[in-house]
Enzyme design. Structure first.
Site, PDB file in Angstrom:
ATOM      1  N   HIS A 252     -10.289  49.478  55.065  1.00 19.31           N
ATOM      2  CA  HIS A 252     -11.645  48.946  54.974  1.00 19.31           C
ATOM      3  C   HIS A 252     -12.155  48.990  53.530  1.00 19.31           C
ATOM      4  O   HIS A 252     -12.674  47.996  53.001  1.00 19.31           O
ATOM      5  CB  HIS A 252     -12.564  49.749  55.905  1.00 19.31           C
ATOM      6  CG  HIS A 252     -14.014  49.434  55.740  1.00 19.31           C
ATOM      7  ND1 HIS A 252     -14.842  50.189  54.941  1.00 19.31           N
ATOM      8  CD2 HIS A 252     -14.779  48.459  56.265  1.00 19.31           C
ATOM      9  CE1 HIS A 252     -16.067  49.680  54.983  1.00 19.31           C
ATOM     10  NE2 HIS A 252     -16.057  48.637  55.772  1.00 19.31           N
ATOM     11  N   HIS A 253     -11.989  50.134  52.879  1.00 23.08           N
ATOM     12  CA  HIS A 253     -12.477  50.271  51.505  1.00 23.08           C
ATOM     13  C   HIS A 253     -11.751  49.318  50.558  1.00 23.08           C
ATOM     14  O   HIS A 253     -12.378  48.718  49.664  1.00 23.08           O
ATOM     15  CB  HIS A 253     -12.291  51.716  51.026  1.00 23.08           C
ATOM     16  CG  HIS A 253     -13.374  52.644  51.480  1.00 23.08           C
ATOM     17  ND1 HIS A 253     -14.675  52.529  51.036  1.00 23.08           N
ATOM     18  CD2 HIS A 253     -13.372  53.695  52.328  1.00 23.08           C
ATOM     19  CE1 HIS A 253     -15.421  53.471  51.587  1.00 23.08           C
ATOM     20  NE2 HIS A 253     -14.654  54.191  52.380  1.00 23.08           N
TER      21      HIS A 253
END
Length: 371
Positions: A252-253
């Site tokens: 996600h990051h």
């Protein structure tokens, strides 16, 4: 880091075309032997080993093609306003609906909006021409940052294996509290333009006409892209405390960093929704983390609500991507390139599936086992 690039089946299909004839079977739950025969990853140590090895080959091919796709976007000039006009006829009504910003040999169609008041930092620290030029020139650095982030995180996790977890209670509370405060202020400032558009414009305008590049909304859109670098620190705290590092977290990051920098090049219109939703959810999420880092344990329904907000954000993102695609196929003028749109759909679709899986495992299946 492979997951950052292999976000759609398109990249996987391209990998198959690049692979040798004997290994053209790009699936992740099956392998193949040297003769090109399919091998299931069950039963028999030798077959299991070959299956694992060949999965890595397929994964590597998908990664290479995904990287090539991202690189192609990096060297493809952004569509100019004139090219948009050629591909979609503009009526006189449309001309009154938007304004045009020109700079760095490109144009951005946007909704003109004048803020009721401006903060000092929004006036003194904002130059749309300079910022637009920097993102156009250096956005691909986000890919290198994402790769370096993933390598560094797993190296740090390996380094921490023989060591005891650090007690970072005070530092973590300050970190999460700072991000919560930033997200709350950003939600307020960016939200002023978002709410205006939502109340006074059709939905199509909100996803096809961008924010004013000269206004405070663009300043906070830039802060959004830059904040994705700072948020990589979340993972460092996680690893130093020896907490589980799940795929969803680092994936996600990494991909949000890449996508937000790519979107900043053209000030993607649909980003109005993505940025506001993210700021709003993060203002709640980081406030939750800040309090939890001090030792307070929230009831299960509150924890589930935070994850539900994140999941809802991803589902809305998928829906907006589909809507914008429909509008573009109908030759409606939208401030979003097809390359950026495909990236957007692939990322949000993967997020929706991963957050749904996380939610079910954390709050549904786990509860049933407990009962």
């Amino acid at each position: 880091m492979a997951a950052v690039f292999a976000i759609t089946r398109v990249q996987c299909t391209r990998a198959k075309r690049l692979a040798p004839p004997e290994t053209r079977r790009c699936v992740l739950n099956r392998g193949w032997d040297g003769a090109g025969r399919s091998v299931r990853a069950v039963g028999g140590g030798g077959k299991q080993q070959r299956a694992r090895t060949d999965k890595k080959r397929a994964f590597f091919l998908c990664t290479v093609c995904g990287f090539a796709y991202i690189k192609r976007i990096a060297v493809t000039p952004l569509a100019s306003f004139s090219s948009i006009k050629q591909s979609s006829p503009v009526s006189m009504v449309d001309i009154a609906e938007y304004a045009e910003w020109r700079g760095n040999d490109s144009s951005i169609i946007h909704i003109p909006y004048e803020y009721k008041s401006e903060l000092w930092i929004e006036r003194q620290l904002w130059d749309p021409v300079v910022v637009h030029s920097l993102f156009n020139t250096y956005w691909f650095w986000s890919v290198y940052l994402a790769i370096g982030y993933v390598i560094a995180v797993f190296a740090l996790e390996r380094w921490m294996q023989p060591r005891k977890p650090y007690d970072l209670t005070a530092v973590l509370a300050i970190w999460n509290g700072g991000l919560a405060l930033f997200s709350i202020v950003a939600t307020w400032r960016f939200g002023e333009e978002f709410v205006y558009v939502l109340l006074h414009r059709p939905f199509r305008h909100s996803v096809c006409y961008s924010v004013d590049p000269n206004g405070p909304a663009a300043f906070w859109a830039c802060c959004f892209a830059l904040s994705k670098v700072a948020e990589l620190g979340d993972t460092v705290f996680l690893v130093l405390r020896k907490r589980p590092l799940i795929f969803l977290h680092w994936y996600h990051h990494a991909v949000v960093l890449v996508y937000s920098w790519n979107s900043a090049c053209e000030l993607t219109a649909a980003g109005r929704w993505f940025i506001f939703m993210n700021y709003f959810v993060h203002s709640i999420m980081y406030s939750y983390y800040a309090i939890a880092s001090l030792g307070y344990r929230f009831p299960k329904p509150i924890s589930a609500s935070v994850t539900t907000l994140q999941l809802a954000q991803m589902i809305i993102g998928v829906g907006i991507s589909i809507y914008v695609l429909r509008e573009k196929l109908a030759n409606t003028m939208c401030q979003q390139s097809m390359d950026n749109l495909f990236l957007c759909f692939g990322i949000y679709a993967s997020f929706a599936l991963l957050f749904l899986k996380f939610f079910l495992n954390a709050y549904v299946f786990k509860k049933r086992k407990t009962d």
